[in-house]
Design a protein around this motif. Structure first.
Motif, PDB file in Angstrom:
ATOM      1  N   GLY A   1      60.799  94.530 109.492  1.00  0.00           N
ATOM      2  CA  GLY A   1      59.332  94.448 109.480  1.00  0.00           C
ATOM      3  C   GLY A   1      58.771  94.682 108.089  1.00  0.00           C
ATOM      4  N   TYR A   2      59.338  95.641 107.353  1.00  0.00           N
ATOM      5  CA  TYR A   2      58.916  95.881 105.971  1.00  0.00           C
ATOM      6  C   TYR A   2      59.175  94.633 105.129  1.00  0.00           C
ATOM      7  N   SER A   3      60.305  94.004 105.387  1.00  0.00           N
ATOM      8  CA  SER A   3      60.669  92.793 104.666  1.00  0.00           C
ATOM      9  C   SER A   3      59.640  91.687 104.903  1.00  0.00           C
ATOM     10  N   ILE A   4      59.223  91.528 106.135  1.00  0.00           N
ATOM     11  CA  ILE A   4      58.215  90.524 106.483  1.00  0.00           C
ATOM     12  C   ILE A   4      56.886  90.846 105.791  1.00  0.00           C
ATOM     13  N   ARG A   5      56.528  92.104 105.762  1.00  0.00           N
ATOM     14  CA  ARG A   5      55.286  92.514 105.097  1.00  0.00           C
ATOM     15  C   ARG A   5      55.343  92.230 103.599  1.00  0.00           C
ATOM     16  N   SER A   6      56.493  92.502 102.996  1.00  0.00           N
ATOM     17  CA  SER A   6      56.654  92.215 101.567  1.00  0.00           C
ATOM     18  C   SER A   6      56.537  90.725 101.300  1.00  0.00           C
ATOM     19  N   LEU A   7      57.070  89.932 102.200  1.00  0.00           N
ATOM     20  CA  LEU A   7      56.981  88.485 102.062  1.00  0.00           C
ATOM     21  C   LEU A   7      55.527  88.024 102.130  1.00  0.00           C
ATOM     22  N   SER A   8      54.752  88.602 103.038  1.00  0.00           N
ATOM     23  CA  SER A   8      53.330  88.220 103.130  1.00  0.00           C
ATOM     24  C   SER A   8      52.579  88.655 101.871  1.00  0.00           C
ATOM     25  N   GLU A   9      52.974  89.763 101.289  1.00  0.00           N
ATOM     26  CA  GLU A   9      52.369  90.208 100.030  1.00  0.00           C
ATOM     27  C   GLU A   9      52.692  89.206  98.913  1.00  0.00           C
ATOM     28  N   ALA A  10      53.931  88.747  98.877  1.00  0.00           N
ATOM     29  CA  ALA A  10      54.321  87.756  97.868  1.00  0.00           C
ATOM     30  C   ALA A  10      53.518  86.460  98.040  1.00  0.00           C
ATOM     31  N   VAL A  11      53.283  86.052  99.287  1.00  0.00           N
ATOM     32  CA  VAL A  11      52.496  84.837  99.542  1.00  0.00           C
ATOM     33  C   VAL A  11      51.061  85.011  99.023  1.00  0.00           C
ATOM     34  N   THR A  12      50.485  86.180  99.235  1.00  0.00           N
ATOM     35  CA  THR A  12      49.137  86.429  98.722  1.00  0.00           C
ATOM     36  C   THR A  12      49.129  86.366  97.200  1.00  0.00           C
ATOM     37  N   CYS A  13      50.166  86.881  96.577  1.00  0.00           N
ATOM     38  CA  CYS A  13      50.288  86.785  95.114  1.00  0.00           C
ATOM     39  C   CYS A  13      50.430  85.330  94.677  1.00  0.00           C
ATOM     40  N   LEU A  14      51.138  84.527  95.468  1.00  0.00           N
ATOM     41  CA  LEU A  14      51.244  83.102  95.147  1.00  0.00           C
ATOM     42  C   LEU A  14      49.872  82.434  95.179  1.00  0.00           C
ATOM     43  N   TYR A  15      49.068  82.790  96.164  1.00  0.00           N
ATOM     44  CA  TYR A  15      47.702  82.263  96.217  1.00  0.00           C
ATOM     45  C   TYR A  15      46.917  82.664  94.968  1.00  0.00           C
ATOM     46  N   LYS A  16      47.052  83.932  94.570  1.00  0.00           N
ATOM     47  CA  LYS A  16      46.366  84.405  93.367  1.00  0.00           C
ATOM     48  C   LYS A  16      46.821  83.602  92.147  1.00  0.00           C
ATOM     49  N   ALA A  17      48.134  83.391  92.035  1.00  0.00           N
ATOM     50  CA  ALA A  17      48.679  82.654  90.894  1.00  0.00           C
ATOM     51  C   ALA A  17      48.195  81.204  90.889  1.00  0.00           C
ATOM     52  N   LYS A  18      48.133  80.597  92.054  1.00  0.00           N
ATOM     53  CA  LYS A  18      47.637  79.213  92.154  1.00  0.00           C
ATOM     54  C   LYS A  18      46.154  79.150  91.802  1.00  0.00           C
ATOM     55  N   ASN A  19      45.374  80.069  92.358  1.00  0.00           N
ATOM     56  CA  ASN A  19      43.933  80.084  92.098  1.00  0.00           C
ATOM     57  C   ASN A  19      43.612  80.322  90.627  1.00  0.00           C
ATOM     58  N   ARG A  20      44.463  81.072  89.946  1.00  0.00           N
ATOM     59  CA  ARG A  20      44.254  81.352  88.520  1.00  0.00           C
ATOM     60  C   ARG A  20      44.911  80.295  87.637  1.00  0.00           C
ATOM     61  N   LYS A  21      45.500  79.294  88.273  1.00  0.00           N
ATOM     62  CA  LYS A  21      46.136  78.170  87.575  1.00  0.00           C
ATOM     63  C   LYS A  21      47.378  78.583  86.774  1.00  0.00           C
ATOM     64  N   TYR A  22      48.093  79.610  87.275  1.00  0.00           N
ATOM     65  CA  TYR A  22      49.337  80.023  86.628  1.00  0.00           C
ATOM     66  C   TYR A  22      50.524  79.214  87.152  1.00  0.00           C
ATOM     67  N   ILE A  23      50.368  78.660  88.353  1.00  0.00           N
ATOM     68  CA  ILE A  23      51.420  77.827  88.927  1.00  0.00           C
ATOM     69  C   ILE A  23      50.794  76.525  89.432  1.00  0.00           C
ATOM     70  N   SER A  24      51.617  75.511  89.498  1.00  0.00           N
ATOM     71  CA  SER A  24      51.141  74.208  89.970  1.00  0.00           C
ATOM     72  C   SER A  24      51.037  74.202  91.489  1.00  0.00           C
TER      73      SER A  24
END
Length: 118
Positions: A68-91
């Protein structure tokens, strides 16, 4: 000999996920080093770390908790991916690849956790 977690597909895939995130985040701006770069790396690494930690000398109930902790960490990483995309750090392409990999990995971990009988 090998550790129990090394045989788990979800652990191996989460290791690959963490490495992909690490390489991708090298291109983040330097002023994000202590913010988003650090956060996304820690979150993505925590996916595999929690799987391995929970698999060793734990009860089945404890192992499920760590998954369950692993799943939560994964969802945190996905939110960071959204942040990175929104800030134009990733394509958009990199975002979609990692988003789809995250979703697949989450479903694998959930299915594995649901198979563990207490």
């Amino acid at each position: 000999m090998s550790f129990k977690f090394e045989k788990l597909i979800s652990w191996r895939k989460s290791m690959d996920f963490g490495e992909y995130i690490f390489k991708l985040s090298r291109n983040f701006p330097k002023d994000e080093s202590f913010n988003l770069t650090s956060q996304i790396r820690r979150a993505s690494d925590s996916v595999a770390l929690n799987i391995s930690e929970g698999s060793i000398l734990q009860s089945k109930l404890e192992f499920k908790k760590f998954l369950g902790y692993s799943i939560r960490s994964l969802s945190e990483a996905v939110t960071c991916l959204y942040k990175a995309k929104n800030r134009k750090y990733i394509s958009e392409k990199d975002f979609n690849i990692l988003y789809n990999e995250s979703y697949s990995l989450m479903n694998q971990i959930i299915a594995f956790r649901n198979q563990i009988k207490e």
